[in-house]
Design a protein around this motif. Structure first.
Motif, PDB file in Angstrom:
ATOM      1  N   GLU A 101       0.832  -1.204   0.000  1.00 27.09           N
ATOM      2  CA  GLU A 101       0.000   0.000   0.000  1.00 27.09           C
ATOM      3  C   GLU A 101       0.872   1.261   0.000  1.00 27.09           C
ATOM      4  N   ALA A 102       1.913   1.261   0.800  1.00 25.93           N
ATOM      5  CA  ALA A 102       2.820   2.413   0.863  1.00 25.93           C
ATOM      6  C   ALA A 102       3.485   2.646  -0.485  1.00 25.93           C
ATOM      7  N   CYS A 103       3.902   1.574  -1.142  1.00 25.50           N
ATOM      8  CA  CYS A 103       4.545   1.706  -2.459  1.00 25.50           C
ATOM      9  C   CYS A 103       3.574   2.236  -3.507  1.00 25.50           C
ATOM     10  N   GLU A 104       2.327   1.803  -3.437  1.00 20.69           N
ATOM     11  CA  GLU A 104       1.317   2.266  -4.391  1.00 20.69           C
ATOM     12  C   GLU A 104       0.982   3.741  -4.201  1.00 20.69           C
ATOM     13  N   LEU A 105       0.871   4.183  -2.957  1.00 14.83           N
ATOM     14  CA  LEU A 105       0.443   5.551  -2.661  1.00 14.83           C
ATOM     15  C   LEU A 105       1.587   6.545  -2.580  1.00 14.83           C
ATOM     16  N   GLY A 106       2.772   6.062  -2.336  1.00 16.67           N
ATOM     17  CA  GLY A 106       3.923   6.928  -2.117  1.00 16.67           C
ATOM     18  C   GLY A 106       4.169   7.073  -0.621  1.00 16.67           C
ATOM     19  N   TYR A 107       5.411   7.174  -0.220  1.00 14.18           N
ATOM     20  CA  TYR A 107       5.730   7.183   1.203  1.00 14.18           C
ATOM     21  C   TYR A 107       7.062   7.882   1.460  1.00 14.18           C
ATOM     22  N   LEU A 108       7.269   8.222   2.713  1.00 14.05           N
ATOM     23  CA  LEU A 108       8.570   8.586   3.250  1.00 14.05           C
ATOM     24  C   LEU A 108       8.853   7.561   4.332  1.00 14.05           C
ATOM     25  N   ALA A 109      10.082   7.089   4.400  1.00 13.84           N
ATOM     26  CA  ALA A 109      10.444   6.054   5.366  1.00 13.84           C
ATOM     27  C   ALA A 109      11.479   6.594   6.348  1.00 13.84           C
ATOM     28  N   TYR A 110      11.289   6.230   7.620  1.00 21.52           N
ATOM     29  CA  TYR A 110      12.196   6.659   8.688  1.00 21.52           C
ATOM     30  C   TYR A 110      12.609   5.439   9.495  1.00 21.52           C
ATOM     31  N   GLU A 111      13.861   5.412   9.885  1.00 22.50           N
ATOM     32  CA  GLU A 111      14.358   4.326  10.715  1.00 22.50           C
ATOM     33  C   GLU A 111      14.431   4.794  12.170  1.00 22.50           C
ATOM     34  N   PHE A 112      13.873   3.987  13.063  1.00 28.90           N
ATOM     35  CA  PHE A 112      13.935   4.233  14.495  1.00 28.90           C
ATOM     36  C   PHE A 112      14.709   3.087  15.136  1.00 28.90           C
ATOM     37  N   ARG A 113      15.367   3.376  16.241  1.00 26.72           N
ATOM     38  CA  ARG A 113      16.080   2.361  17.026  1.00 26.72           C
ATOM     39  C   ARG A 113      15.504   2.330  18.433  1.00 26.72           C
ATOM     40  N   SER A 114      15.460   1.134  19.004  1.00 27.05           N
ATOM     41  CA  SER A 114      14.960   1.012  20.373  1.00 27.05           C
ATOM     42  C   SER A 114      15.950   1.637  21.336  1.00 27.05           C
ATOM     43  N   SER A 115      15.474   1.965  22.521  1.00 25.46           N
ATOM     44  CA  SER A 115      16.339   2.611  23.512  1.00 25.46           C
ATOM     45  C   SER A 115      17.531   1.727  23.872  1.00 25.46           C
ATOM     46  N   GLU A 116      17.380   0.426  23.740  1.00 24.44           N
ATOM     47  CA  GLU A 116      18.498  -0.482  23.986  1.00 24.44           C
ATOM     48  C   GLU A 116      19.445  -0.514  22.783  1.00 24.44           C
ATOM     49  N   GLY A 117      18.963  -0.048  21.628  1.00 19.50           N
ATOM     50  CA  GLY A 117      19.789   0.033  20.430  1.00 19.50           C
ATOM     51  C   GLY A 117      19.920  -1.239  19.633  1.00 19.50           C
ATOM     52  N   ASP A 118      19.277  -2.309  20.080  1.00 20.70           N
ATOM     53  CA  ASP A 118      19.450  -3.571  19.374  1.00 20.70           C
ATOM     54  C   ASP A 118      18.280  -3.928  18.464  1.00 20.70           C
ATOM     55  N   ARG A 119      17.248  -3.096  18.425  1.00 20.41           N
ATOM     56  CA  ARG A 119      16.085  -3.366  17.578  1.00 20.41           C
ATOM     57  C   ARG A 119      15.839  -2.186  16.655  1.00 20.41           C
ATOM     58  N   THR A 120      15.314  -2.463  15.455  1.00 14.14           N
ATOM     59  CA  THR A 120      15.003  -1.407  14.493  1.00 14.14           C
ATOM     60  C   THR A 120      13.524  -1.407  14.178  1.00 14.14           C
ATOM     61  N   LEU A 121      13.033  -0.236  13.797  1.00 11.71           N
ATOM     62  CA  LEU A 121      11.630  -0.054  13.438  1.00 11.71           C
ATOM     63  C   LEU A 121      11.579   0.787  12.175  1.00 11.71           C
ATOM     64  N   LEU A 122      10.776   0.375  11.218  1.00 12.43           N
ATOM     65  CA  LEU A 122      10.530   1.167  10.008  1.00 12.43           C
ATOM     66  C   LEU A 122       9.218   1.897  10.204  1.00 12.43           C
ATOM     67  N   TYR A 123       9.277   3.229  10.113  1.00 10.24           N
ATOM     68  CA  TYR A 123       8.094   4.077  10.255  1.00 10.24           C
ATOM     69  C   TYR A 123       7.796   4.648   8.880  1.00 10.24           C
ATOM     70  N   LEU A 124       6.651   4.290   8.314  1.00  9.78           N
ATOM     71  CA  LEU A 124       6.250   4.760   6.981  1.00  9.78           C
ATOM     72  C   LEU A 124       5.215   5.859   7.096  1.00  9.78           C
ATOM     73  N   VAL A 125       5.469   6.958   6.428  1.00 12.16           N
ATOM     74  CA  VAL A 125       4.487   8.039   6.319  1.00 12.16           C
ATOM     75  C   VAL A 125       3.939   7.942   4.911  1.00 12.16           C
ATOM     76  N   VAL A 126       2.706   7.474   4.791  1.00 11.08           N
ATOM     77  CA  VAL A 126       2.100   7.205   3.484  1.00 11.08           C
ATOM     78  C   VAL A 126       1.359   8.431   2.993  1.00 11.08           C
ATOM     79  N   SER A 127       1.565   8.767   1.718  1.00  8.71           N
ATOM     80  CA  SER A 127       0.856   9.882   1.091  1.00  8.71           C
ATOM     81  C   SER A 127      -0.583   9.474   0.846  1.00  8.71           C
ATOM     82  N   CYS A 128      -1.477  10.427   0.968  1.00  8.41           N
ATOM     83  CA  CYS A 128      -2.901  10.132   0.726  1.00  8.41           C
ATOM     84  C   CYS A 128      -3.333  10.688  -0.601  1.00  8.41           C
TER      85      CYS A 128
END
Length: 128
Positions: A101-128
């Motif tokens: 869905e993000a690829c179809e609509l367009g997106y901005l992607a941000y990488e987040f790290r957990s406070s422990e630093g050992d986990r990653t999270l992809l945060y997608l801001v999808v265009s409407c």
């Protein structure tokens, strides 16, 4: 000699006073995790903005391998803190559809790290 135009009374101040009051966000008050530089998820994990927006190749890799993924304003209310709204982490089976869905609509992607630093999270801001 031309006469001076008459000055109107009121003006801008009256226009402002006549505007309806600003609506309060109420329960759906989402602090922008990107603007704030991080957020605490519903499970209590602190996520810090590591970088972004990231380029497409890295976003695709994170979509496949990040520990967590969330999409923009999808979220949930935190029971312990009424009115606090946090991004919802997607279940593994929800991730492929969210990425498509993000690829179809367009997106901005941000990488987040957990406070422990050992986990990653992809945060997608999808265009409407």
């Amino acid at each position: 000699m031309p006469s001076k135009p008459h000055r109107r009374t009121g003006g801008f101040a009256e226009v402002l006073a006549a505007l309806p009051p600003k609506e309060e966000p109420g329960r759906w008050n989402l602090d922008d995790p990107i603007e704030k530089g991080g957020f605490v998820d519903a499970g209590g994990c602190r996520w810090w903005l590591a970088r972004g927006p990231v380029e497409e190749r890295l976003a695709r890799r994170l979509a496949a391998h990040a520990d967590e993924l969330t999409v923009g304003l999808r979220g949930e209310l935190v029971e312990a803190s009424p009115g606090h709204y946090v991004p919802a982490l997607l279940a593994p089976e929800e991730r492929p559809a969210a990425w498509r869905e993000a690829c179809e609509l367009g997106y901005l992607a941000y990488e987040f790290r957990s406070s422990e630093g050992d986990r990653t999270l992809l945060y997608l801001v999808v265009s409407c």
